[in-house]
Every structure is written in C-alpha cells, then in structure tokens.
Design a protein around this motif. Structure first.
Motif, short mmCIF file in Angstrom:
data_model
loop_
_atom_site.label_atom_id
_atom_site.label_comp_id
_atom_site.label_asym_id
_atom_site.label_seq_id
_atom_site.Cartn_x
_atom_site.Cartn_y
_atom_site.Cartn_z
N ASP A 85 0.80 -1.21 -0.15
CA ASP A 85 -0.04 0.03 0.07
C ASP A 85 0.74 1.21 0.06
O ASP A 85 2.02 1.28 0.84
N PHE A 86 0.56 2.19 -0.97
CA PHE A 86 1.32 3.30 -0.71
C PHE A 86 0.46 4.48 -1.34
O PHE A 86 -0.57 4.36 -2.19
N ASP A 87 0.93 5.85 -1.17
CA ASP A 87 0.14 7.01 -1.54
C ASP A 87 1.05 7.44 -3.05
O ASP A 87 2.22 7.48 -2.81
N LEU A 88 0.29 7.47 -4.08
CA LEU A 88 0.86 7.87 -5.09
C LEU A 88 0.13 9.18 -5.87
O LEU A 88 -0.94 9.31 -6.49
N ALA A 89 0.96 10.25 -5.23
CA ALA A 89 0.52 11.76 -5.67
C ALA A 89 -1.05 11.85 -5.52
O ALA A 89 -1.80 12.34 -6.18
N GLY A 90 -1.31 11.26 -4.31
CA GLY A 90 -2.67 11.52 -3.84
C GLY A 90 -3.63 10.59 -4.31
O GLY A 90 -4.70 10.23 -3.49
N ALA A 91 -3.09 9.40 -4.79
CA ALA A 91 -4.27 8.18 -5.02
C ALA A 91 -3.59 7.09 -4.19
O ALA A 91 -2.64 6.83 -3.89
N PRO A 92 -4.77 6.45 -3.50
CA PRO A 92 -4.52 5.46 -2.57
C PRO A 92 -4.33 4.22 -3.12
O PRO A 92 -5.15 3.13 -3.28
N VAL A 93 -3.13 3.89 -3.59
CA VAL A 93 -2.62 2.28 -4.10
C VAL A 93 -2.66 1.38 -3.24
O VAL A 93 -2.22 1.61 -2.08
N ARG A 94 -3.16 0.36 -3.62
CA ARG A 94 -3.17 -0.95 -2.50
C ARG A 94 -2.55 -2.04 -3.07
O ARG A 94 -2.45 -2.24 -4.27
N ALA A 95 -2.01 -2.94 -2.19
CA ALA A 95 -1.27 -3.89 -2.83
C ALA A 95 -2.18 -4.65 -3.62
O ALA A 95 -3.43 -5.06 -3.40
N GLY A 96 -1.63 -5.21 -4.93
CA GLY A 96 -2.20 -5.80 -5.96
C GLY A 96 -3.00 -5.17 -7.01
O GLY A 96 -3.31 -5.34 -8.00
N ASP A 97 -3.11 -3.80 -6.75
CA ASP A 97 -3.48 -2.79 -7.73
C ASP A 97 -2.80 -2.87 -8.92
O ASP A 97 -1.43 -2.90 -8.87
N LEU A 98 -3.61 -2.86 -10.17
CA LEU A 98 -2.57 -2.64 -11.52
C LEU A 98 -2.47 -1.05 -11.62
O LEU A 98 -3.22 -0.31 -11.58
N VAL A 99 -1.15 -0.79 -11.92
CA VAL A 99 -0.56 0.56 -11.98
C VAL A 99 -0.03 0.45 -13.38
O VAL A 99 1.12 -0.32 -13.81
N LEU A 100 -0.43 1.46 -14.25
CA LEU A 100 0.01 1.59 -15.80
C LEU A 100 1.04 2.76 -15.85
O LEU A 100 0.36 3.72 -15.55
N LEU A 101 2.15 2.36 -16.29
CA LEU A 101 3.16 3.53 -16.43
C LEU A 101 3.21 4.00 -17.90
O LEU A 101 3.76 3.44 -18.69
N ASP A 102 2.65 5.04 -18.11
CA ASP A 102 2.18 5.56 -19.36
C ASP A 102 3.48 6.22 -20.13
O ASP A 102 3.60 7.41 -19.83
#
Length: 403
Positions: free
Chosen positions: A299-316
């Motif tokens: 889990d971590f904060d990504l520029a205000g987005a509450p990312v949780r373990a297992g979430d898909l994050v797309l690096l565009d």
C-alpha cells in the motif's frame, strides 16, 4: 480506499476513461491522453478488458516508478489480478511473486554481457552492411514500393537472427508466433503463439548444444547453471523483443519524417542530425500504448492516489514522453529536438538492455535512406495507412513510398 473500492462505489469521482483511447490522428497522441496530462499525474481508468487500474502520465513520476521496488510484474494471486488485455506476454501478471526481483536480476546478469558496448561496436558494421543490402534491393524496385516490407521488417529480423544464431530462413514461422503471442484481443491465440515460440526455442537450444556457434544462444547454452528451459525462454524473449519494437520504430520514424517533406530534406541535407532525429523518433508523437503494466507490492500513496497492494498501475511512457514540462510543444515532431530524456526504453533496473542495438539499427536506416532516396515521398495519404491494432506493439502493416 483502493482502486477497486473507488471504482465500485464511484468514490465521488468522475467515471473512469476506457483504454485504449480513441486516436483520430495516428501521428498525434490521443486527445484524452492530452487532457489527462493537463489534469494531473495519476488517473483511474478501465483497461480494454474492463478492469480497473491507475494510469500514471507525469514524466517524473513514471520515471521514478519504473525503478520502484514497490511495483512489479508479478501478482500474489495472478488468476484474479486486473489485466490490460488478453496477451499472455503483456496482458497480466508474469513471473513468480516470491522471487521476482532475484529472478529479474539473474536474467539481466545472464543477458547484459551479450549487449555490452564492445559487442555492439563490433556488430555495427554488420548492421550497416545489412541496411545497405536492403536499400540496394529497394532501389531495384519500381516505385511505389512498401518500405515496411523492404526495410523496416527485414532489417531487425536479420540482425537479431545473426546475433542470436537463429536461422533467418525460419523468419516467417517465428514472426507469426511472436505476432500471435502479442495479440491483446485473443487469449487462446496468444497462448498458442507463446507455446509454439517456446517449443521452437527448445528445439533451437537442443541444436546449439549439439552444434554450438559464435552466437548468443550457444553462449547461453554454455553458461553454467543455465538449463534447456531457461535458455529457450531467454532466447525467445530476446527474439521477440529484439525485432518487434524496432520494426515499429523504423516504420513510424519513416512516416513521421515523410509526413512533411521538409523533415526528410532536413535529414538528407544534414546527416549529423540523425542522432537527435532517432531520439525524437523514439519519443515520437502518436504512440498510444496504454502504459507498461505493474502491480503494487504494498500500500502506498501515489501523488494522492490511494494505491493498495495488488492494484494494477500503468506507467504510460507515451504520455510521459509528451509531458510539456519536459518536452515543450510535445505534439510537434522535431528531428532537431534534444529528446534524450524520453522513456521509450524504460529506466533504471528495467531499462531495455537492447536499447543500444535498436539505436544502431535506427541510425543506419535514417543515415542511408535519405542519402540514397533524397526525394522519397509517401505514396498514400496518412489516413489511408493500415495499422496493426491487435498486438501490444502495434505499428504499420505497410508504408507505400515513391521516389
């Protein structure tokens, strides 16, 4: 609240946009991508298969996350993980969650020596010779001709075949398998293509063990601790990555240069400009990749987005390469732009090991083509060109030119 909760409940936010974005002009980035860049660094979206994801568009943030150990390609529960598409190569999680980082470090340690500066310098004359041969063949044709089939497609295939020790005569077979494996729309086709490619790799490894040569596959086979399956997997990964994206880059680069005659003439009249032109082609307007998939390992904060373990994050990286904070007037294609900060090859621990080879090939093509065909022009309207929209890498299926 993680992305799944936010998507399911609305989270008080606007409905998510859906990938891939509509792209009316193939030489310019999608309007939605430009809107997202202006709106902020992180956005929640739906992938092409309907799953929720965080899309990161800011250059500095994408660059940092490409080398962030909190993200990975694997997932602790891969069967239930969000997916980008149906490709078994790029659509969802890959690798072992418990050993991903050590596995990746081992893979790079095994492959990096084969792409060392010394080996790439030694390969350059052969790349230039192959390029010259293909351009000579093109010159013997009566225009119009297909630049994709004449140069963009065969050059990267010939180069990677010689480097790996793969028979060039097998190109039609393995090209069909790599295209199938990269199919983002048909899981069964992708799985079958991957199985065929791996089977071919195992057969190739067996042949190299019996009759080794001076090539990458033979050297992998001779490396202590590398078994047949690992050698086949690494070899076929190189075969795919070593030609597919460069084919696309050569075709798109030629199109961008020919779309406005002044660009082609500029390169023709000033060959010293080729180096910067290659970097601008790699940054190139018009890419609509949808992002490099990663999965949060915490889990971590990504520029205000509450990312949780297992979430898909797309690096565009396509959006990042159009960040106006880094590239002024990013939609303008300028062969003289100093675009070295682009992220086309990634960054950090996952920076593409084949980047030097791709640059050598692009440099050879765009040095020799304008010199040999100073008046080359498109033989079709940009809007009439056909693009491969099934595979992850995309690219032109043909590029008619005249001279």
């Amino acid at each position: 609240m993680g992305i799944q909760s936010e998507v399911n409940t609305g989270g008080g936010a606007a409905p998510p946009v859906r990938l891939p974005f509509d792209q009316p002009d193939p030489l310019h980035s999608p309007p939605v991508q430009r809107e997202l860049l202006a709106r902020g660094p992180v956005h929640w979206v739906r992938t092409a298969v309907g799953d929720a994801a965080w899309l990161v568009t800011d250059h500095a943030l994408v660059r940092d996350l490409l080398d962030d150990a909190r993200l990975g390609r694997s997932h602790p529960a891969p069967d239930g993980a969000a997916r980008v598409g149906e490709s078994v190569l790029f659509g969802g999680p890959v690798g072992d969650y418990g050993t991903e980082h050590s596995d990746h470090a081992r893979m790079r340690a095994l492959l990096q020596p084969h792409f060392s500066p010394k080996r790439m310098r030694a390969l350059r004359p052969r790349v230039e010779a192959l390029t010259a041969e293909l351009i000579d063949d093109l010159a013997r044709q009566a225009p119009p001709a297909d630049l994709h089939r004449a140069v963009a497609l065969p050059l990267p295939i010939a180069v990677i075949c010689e480097l790996l020790g793969v028979p060039y005569a097998d190109r039609e077979r393995f090209r069909a398998w790599t295209q199938a494996a990269a199919d983002a729309t048909d899981r069964a086709r992708s799985e079958q293509g991957m199985a065929e490619l791996f089977g071919y790799g195992k057969d190739l490894v067996a042949r190299k063990r019996r009759d080794p040569g001076d090539d990458v596959v033979s050297r992998l086979c001779a490396t202590e601790g590398v078994g047949d399956d690992e050698a086949a997997m690494l070899s076929m990964a190189l075969l795919f990555a070593g030609h597919e994206t460069t084919v696309v880059a050569i075709g798109r680069g030629a199109l961008l240069l020919l779309a406005e005659p002044g660009r082609w003439r500029r390169l023709r009249d000033d060959p010293d400009l080729v180096g910067t032109a290659v970097e601008e082609i790699l940054r190139a307007p018009g890419k609509n990749t949808g992002g490099i998939p990663r999965y949060a390992r915490a889990d971590f904060d990504l520029a205000g987005a509450p990312v949780r373990a297992g979430d898909l994050v797309l690096l565009d990286t396509g959006a990042a390469n159009h960040d106006p904070a880094v590239f002024p007037d990013p939609e303008r294609f300028d062969p003289g732009r100093r675009a070295a900060a682009h992220l086309a090859f990634g960054h950090g621990a996952r920076h593409c090991i084949g980047a030097p080879l791709a640059r050598i090939e692009l440099h050879a093509v765009f040095t020799r083509l304008p010199a040999r065909f100073p008046d080359m022009r498109l033989a079709a309207e940009v809007g009439e060109l056909d693009w491969n929209r099934r595979t992850v890498t995309g690219g032109l299926t043909e590029l008619p030119v005249a001279w």
